[in-house]
Write a protein that holds these residues in place. Sequence first.
Motif, PDB file in Angstrom:
ATOM      1  N   LYS A   1       0.983  -1.374   0.482  1.00 13.23           N
ATOM      2  CA  LYS A   1      -0.485  -0.323   0.192  1.00 13.23           C
ATOM      3  C   LYS A   1       1.131   1.382  -0.308  1.00 13.23           C
ATOM      4  CE  LYS A   1      -4.297  -1.776   2.424  1.00 13.23           C
ATOM      5  NZ  LYS A   1      -4.686  -2.196   3.388  1.00 13.23           N
ATOM      6  N   SER A   2       1.865   1.398  -0.163  1.00 12.30           N
ATOM      7  CA  SER A   2       2.923   2.318  -0.746  1.00 12.30           C
ATOM      8  C   SER A   2       2.735   3.226  -1.589  1.00 12.30           C
ATOM      9  CB  SER A   2       4.432   1.691  -0.236  1.00 12.30           C
ATOM     10  OG  SER A   2       5.884   3.136  -0.515  1.00 12.30           O
ATOM     11  N   ALA A   3       3.195   4.608  -1.473  1.00 12.48           N
ATOM     12  CA  ALA A   3       3.011   5.672  -2.621  1.00 12.48           C
ATOM     13  C   ALA A   3       4.377   5.618  -3.300  1.00 12.48           C
ATOM     14  CB  ALA A   3       2.338   6.367  -1.662  1.00 12.48           C
ATOM     15  N   ILE A   4       5.737   5.098  -2.321  1.00 14.32           N
ATOM     16  CA  ILE A   4       6.484   5.252  -2.374  1.00 14.32           C
ATOM     17  C   ILE A   4       6.828   3.791  -2.858  1.00 14.32           C
ATOM     18  CG2 ILE A   4       8.710   6.074  -2.490  1.00 14.32           C
ATOM     19  CD1 ILE A   4       7.075   7.874  -3.597  1.00 14.32           C
ATOM     20  N   GLY A   5       7.469   3.032  -4.399  1.00 12.96           N
ATOM     21  CA  GLY A   5       7.797   1.618  -3.565  1.00 12.96           C
ATOM     22  C   GLY A   5       7.265   0.927  -4.147  1.00 12.96           C
ATOM     23  N   LYS A   6       5.211   1.232  -4.220  1.00 13.65           N
ATOM     24  CA  LYS A   6       4.524  -0.350  -4.157  1.00 13.65           C
ATOM     25  C   LYS A   6       5.010  -1.557  -4.106  1.00 13.65           C
ATOM     26  CE  LYS A   6       0.336  -0.787  -5.264  1.00 13.65           C
ATOM     27  NZ  LYS A   6      -1.373  -0.753  -5.761  1.00 13.65           N
ATOM     28  N   LEU A   7       5.118  -2.589  -3.352  1.00 11.61           N
ATOM     29  CA  LEU A   7       5.593  -3.679  -3.687  1.00 11.61           C
ATOM     30  C   LEU A   7       4.204  -5.212  -3.800  1.00 11.61           C
ATOM     31  CD1 LEU A   7       7.687  -5.985  -4.888  1.00 11.61           C
ATOM     32  CD2 LEU A   7       7.864  -6.119  -2.982  1.00 11.61           C
ATOM     33  N   ASP A   8       2.851  -5.072  -5.238  1.00 11.34           N
ATOM     34  CA  ASP A   8       2.178  -5.742  -4.562  1.00 11.34           C
ATOM     35  C   ASP A   8       1.993  -7.038  -5.502  1.00 11.34           C
ATOM     36  OD1 ASP A   8      -0.770  -6.151  -3.622  1.00 11.34           O
ATOM     37  OD2 ASP A   8      -1.559  -4.814  -5.341  1.00 11.34           O
ATOM     38  N   ALA A   9       2.192  -7.092  -6.703  1.00 15.99           N
ATOM     39  CA  ALA A   9       2.013  -7.751  -7.821  1.00 15.99           C
ATOM     40  C   ALA A   9       3.440  -7.895  -7.703  1.00 15.99           C
ATOM     41  CB  ALA A   9       1.565  -6.939  -9.344  1.00 15.99           C
ATOM     42  N   GLY A  10       3.501  -7.675  -8.403  1.00 17.49           N
ATOM     43  CA  GLY A  10       5.523  -8.276  -7.693  1.00 17.49           C
ATOM     44  C   GLY A  10       5.661  -9.425  -6.350  1.00 17.49           C
ATOM     45  N   LEU A  11       5.194  -9.005  -5.452  1.00 15.05           N
ATOM     46  CA  LEU A  11       5.543  -9.655  -4.568  1.00 15.05           C
ATOM     47  C   LEU A  11       4.412 -10.839  -4.832  1.00 15.05           C
ATOM     48  CD1 LEU A  11       6.774 -10.508  -1.668  1.00 15.05           C
ATOM     49  CD2 LEU A  11       4.395  -9.077  -0.481  1.00 15.05           C
ATOM     50  N   ASP A  12       3.361 -10.626  -5.753  1.00 20.01           N
ATOM     51  CA  ASP A  12       2.242 -12.424  -6.156  1.00 20.01           C
ATOM     52  C   ASP A  12       3.064 -13.328  -6.768  1.00 20.01           C
ATOM     53  OD1 ASP A  12       0.798 -10.982  -4.059  1.00 20.01           O
ATOM     54  OD2 ASP A  12      -0.283 -10.269  -5.469  1.00 20.01           O
ATOM     55  N   GLU A  13       4.126 -12.210  -7.718  1.00 17.29           N
ATOM     56  CA  GLU A  13       4.214 -13.210  -8.450  1.00 17.29           C
ATOM     57  C   GLU A  13       5.749 -13.836  -8.281  1.00 17.29           C
ATOM     58  OE1 GLU A  13       5.260 -12.985 -13.923  1.00 17.29           O
ATOM     59  OE2 GLU A  13       3.688 -11.468 -12.484  1.00 17.29           O
ATOM     60  N   ALA A  14       6.388 -13.168  -7.275  1.00 13.86           N
ATOM     61  CA  ALA A  14       7.712 -13.940  -7.106  1.00 13.86           C
ATOM     62  C   ALA A  14       7.098 -14.874  -6.341  1.00 13.86           C
ATOM     63  CB  ALA A  14       8.433 -12.482  -6.095  1.00 13.86           C
ATOM     64  N   GLN A  15       6.116 -14.598  -5.414  1.00 15.37           N
ATOM     65  CA  GLN A  15       5.661 -16.099  -4.946  1.00 15.37           C
ATOM     66  C   GLN A  15       5.074 -17.347  -5.122  1.00 15.37           C
ATOM     67  OE1 GLN A  15       2.910 -14.572  -2.021  1.00 15.37           O
ATOM     68  NE2 GLN A  15       4.534 -13.769  -0.294  1.00 15.37           N
ATOM     69  N   LYS A  16       5.207 -16.557  -6.688  1.00 18.53           N
ATOM     70  CA  LYS A  16       4.100 -17.968  -7.444  1.00 18.53           C
ATOM     71  C   LYS A  16       5.312 -18.309  -8.519  1.00 18.53           C
ATOM     72  CE  LYS A  16       1.060 -18.340 -10.916  1.00 18.53           C
ATOM     73  NZ  LYS A  16      -0.046 -18.207 -12.667  1.00 18.53           N
ATOM     74  N   LYS A  17       6.182 -17.326  -8.516  1.00 15.71           N
ATOM     75  CA  LYS A  17       7.271 -18.154  -9.112  1.00 15.71           C
ATOM     76  C   LYS A  17       8.304 -18.306  -8.397  1.00 15.71           C
ATOM     77  CE  LYS A  17       5.814 -15.831 -13.814  1.00 15.71           C
ATOM     78  NZ  LYS A  17       6.190 -14.880 -14.805  1.00 15.71           N
ATOM     79  N   ASN A  18       8.778 -18.706  -6.938  1.00 16.65           N
ATOM     80  CA  ASN A  18       9.459 -18.672  -6.477  1.00 16.65           C
ATOM     81  C   ASN A  18      10.950 -18.718  -7.306  1.00 16.65           C
ATOM     82  OD1 ASN A  18       8.469 -21.027  -4.674  1.00 16.65           O
ATOM     83  ND2 ASN A  18       8.550 -21.998  -7.527  1.00 16.65           N
ATOM     84  N   TRP A  19      10.447 -16.820  -7.231  1.00 20.09           N
ATOM     85  CA  TRP A  19      11.482 -15.583  -7.504  1.00 20.09           C
ATOM     86  C   TRP A  19      12.067 -16.071  -5.816  1.00 20.09           C
ATOM     87  CZ3 TRP A  19       8.908 -11.838 -10.684  1.00 20.09           C
ATOM     88  CH2 TRP A  19       8.840 -12.809 -12.019  1.00 20.09           C
ATOM     89  N   LEU A  20      13.322 -14.756  -5.114  1.00 15.85           N
ATOM     90  CA  LEU A  20      13.882 -14.748  -4.067  1.00 15.85           C
ATOM     91  C   LEU A  20      13.069 -13.271  -3.974  1.00 15.85           C
ATOM     92  CD1 LEU A  20      17.716 -16.067  -4.884  1.00 15.85           C
ATOM     93  CD2 LEU A  20      15.264 -17.491  -3.842  1.00 15.85           C
ATOM     94  N   VAL A  21      12.947 -13.482  -2.708  1.00 18.68           N
ATOM     95  CA  VAL A  21      12.692 -11.992  -2.057  1.00 18.68           C
ATOM     96  C   VAL A  21      14.004 -12.016  -0.470  1.00 18.68           C
ATOM     97  CG1 VAL A  21      10.557 -11.110  -0.663  1.00 18.68           C
ATOM     98  CG2 VAL A  21       9.734 -12.720  -2.756  1.00 18.68           C
TER      99      VAL A  21
END
Length: 343
Positions: A308-328
């Motif tokens: 929900k951040s106005a700066i550096g929002k990480l929403d769709a990216g976080l979902d895709e990272a979890q779905k595709k097993n990217w490193l977080v």
Amino acid sequence: MKQKVVAVFALGLLMTAGCTNYVKQPEKTNAAQVTPAGDPLSSWNSGDIKDAIIKYVQTVTDSADKSYIPVQDRIATFDNDGTLWAEQPVYFQFFYALDKVREMAGQHPEWKTTEPFKSALMNDMGGIMRQGEKGVLAIVAATHAGMTTSQFDSSVAQWIDTAVHPIKKMHYNAMVYQPMLELIKYLQTNQFKVFIVSGGGIDFMRAWAENVYGIPKDQIVGSSIKSKYEYNNGQPEIIKLAELDFIDDHEGKPVGIQKFIGRKPVFACGNSDGDLQMLQWAASNKYSNLELYIHHTDADREWAYDRKSAIGKLDAGLDEAQKKNWLVADMKRDWKTMFPEGK
């Protein structure tokens, strides 16, 4: 425009009403690049993220391994704001622009009664916000355009060495992440060609990033305003104009990579939804690839924010990272140190 200018130079910075005035200090602060003997990522805590990064690099640089990547194809791309240095409460390039408004105000008495400059001079972020994208453009144009590239470079370099963050009271070039300095150095040591691919201004970054990150100016890709060539009394000059040229954010990042690099990255790192397409582009590489998100979870040493951040929002990216097993990488969990010299 498909991508708002606010997302490039100032997205969300208009939401920061009440930011304090900037403090100036004479001393110069530079970030130190450290590659400790025996552990190239010593500022990273032991765990799955650190292990995965090291294993990946060891595997793709081993000529006997099936995942070996030829040196010329070892391209790594990093976002800058929120990935290599901090980005709260606003993108630091806009701090520069507002500082320049104050510096230039004596030459523009009309600014005292003309928006958005009136609000900028009064440190009224709410007033700037009410001017919308047009107001941000006016500030960027007034503080970036009209100078030669060498003048702009000198202006930014001087600012980056003296300006102090209003909350952390640190020089901006000290607010780079020590774990990321180590990661860049580790990749370079293993013959990766490391690029910055950022929504920030390309000339703004080139003025200081080479000294701070050890990434050459010609390996920095960013947003830009148009320029023109002039030959004034036998003196060639490049003049910055008050007109947008290229937006290096969201879908613009893969476009910028293809346009300016010409090779698809095998290693891509970002921190927001603005970096998602860059990570997707790297994930489509025929070579073994690694995608890494930096997750801001440390409210004590830095800031905690994501969906929900106005700066550096990480929403769709976080979902895709979890779905595709990217490193977080969880900053609070995975990083021993935040800033150089333990700051």
